[in-house]
Design an enzyme around this catalytic site. Structure first.
Site, PDB file in Angstrom:
ATOM      1  N   CYS A 116       0.767  -0.945   0.042  1.00  0.00           N
ATOM      2  CA  CYS A 116       0.020  -0.109   0.008  1.00  0.00           C
ATOM      3  C   CYS A 116       0.806   1.300   0.021  1.00  0.00           C
ATOM      4  CB  CYS A 116      -0.895  -0.029   1.202  1.00  0.00           C
ATOM      5  SG  CYS A 116      -2.252   1.364   1.235  1.00  0.00           S
ATOM      6  N   CYS A 202      -3.669   4.284   9.521  1.00  0.00           N
ATOM      7  CA  CYS A 202      -2.424   3.730   9.999  1.00  0.00           C
ATOM      8  C   CYS A 202      -1.838   4.781  10.841  1.00  0.00           C
ATOM      9  CB  CYS A 202      -1.447   3.667   8.862  1.00  0.00           C
ATOM     10  SG  CYS A 202      -1.860   2.499   7.576  1.00  0.00           S
ATOM     11  N   CYS A 225       7.632   4.494   5.991  1.00  0.00           N
ATOM     12  CA  CYS A 225       6.695   4.335   4.895  1.00  0.00           C
ATOM     13  C   CYS A 225       7.079   3.691   3.692  1.00  0.00           C
ATOM     14  CB  CYS A 225       5.875   5.588   4.700  1.00  0.00           C
ATOM     15  SG  CYS A 225       7.030   6.956   3.918  1.00  0.00           S
TER      16      CYS A 225
END
Ligand code: SF4
Length: 243
Positions: A116, A202, A225
């Site tokens: 993602c 998140c 990330c």
């Protein structure tokens, strides 16, 4: 003849061993060629954005909108950019076709955060940075064990670009003092318990005594990330930290 990226990285570290963040940034912008700043418009972002605005309000500022941000971040981005007079903020979004193909229901973060982040952050940023010689990040050593040995300037493996981290040695106290001294607007979620702010699905509140980034991907091993990864490996992470 201008220095190559490796030599310039070494020179910036040598010439600015004792410099302020502002002096380092000003000189780096003068010497590094085509430079963009990448900003999340998160909890601490106003500090570096303010420094950039004092030097060059037309510098490209790349804002990655993953399309999963808190609405407060989207509003804050516009307000802060206007407050600072930044004239070249570019909103970077994921590729629509890739989103449709790989995350059609918007739930990929529930099953595979790495994929993602790659889809919504790393790939769009890689496209946006093509053509730049260097980019400015807001990373700081104190934020995570994976950033403990972060330098102000580093050569990015795989791309040959220079990453400039003017606030590498800053922590919470000088950041707060700088925000106060310049009367900079705070991200509204900081006061509600979010010292580090990423995508809404998140990011959770941080409790007193917890690491500031404890609310990011809570309950998982994930700490970054992916925009500072090369080939899936967190850059400058020590093996023990990354495990
Ligand atoms: Fe997806 Fe979460 Fe990464 Fe945002 S932080 S890109 S929602 S996995």
């Amino acid at each position: 003849m201008p220095l190559d990226a490796s030599s310039l990285t070494t020179a910036l570290l040598r010439d600015h061993a004792q410099s302020t963040a502002q002096d380092f940034l000003s000189d780096a912008l003068a010497r590094a060629g085509r430079v963009a700043m990448v900003s999340s418009f998160g909890a601490d972002s106003a500090v570096l954005l303010h420094m950039v605005a004092q030097i060059d309000r037309d510098l490209p500022v790349l804002f990655i909108d993953t399309l999963a941000l808190f609405p407060e971040t989207v509003v804050y981005q516009k307000e802060l950019a206007a407050h600072l007079g930044l004239r070249n903020v570019q909103t970077i979004t994921p590729d629509r076709n890739a989103l449709f193909a790989r995350d059609p229901d918007g739930l990929l973060h529930l099953s595979d955060t790495e994929s993602c982040c790659k889809l919504r952050k790393a790939e769009p940023l890689a496209r946006a940075l093509a053509g730049y010689d260097a980019w400015i990040t807001g990373r700081k050593r104190h934020q995570a064990a994976t950033r403990a040995d972060l330098e102000r300037a580093e050569l990015e493996p795989g791309t040959g670009r220079i990453r400039l981290n003017p606030l590498a040695d800053w922590n919470a106290a000088p950041i707060s003092a700088y925000l106060d001294a310049h009367d900079l607007p705070r991200h509204p979620l900081v006061a509600r318990g979010y010292p580090s702010i990423g995508c809404q699905p998140c990011t959770s509140r941080v409790l007193t005594g917890e690491d500031p980034r404890a609310g990011r991907w809570r309950g998982t091993e994930k700490t970054e990330c992916g925009i500072h990864f090369i080939g899936g490996v967190p850059q400058r992470a020590r093996k023990a930290d990354a495990a």
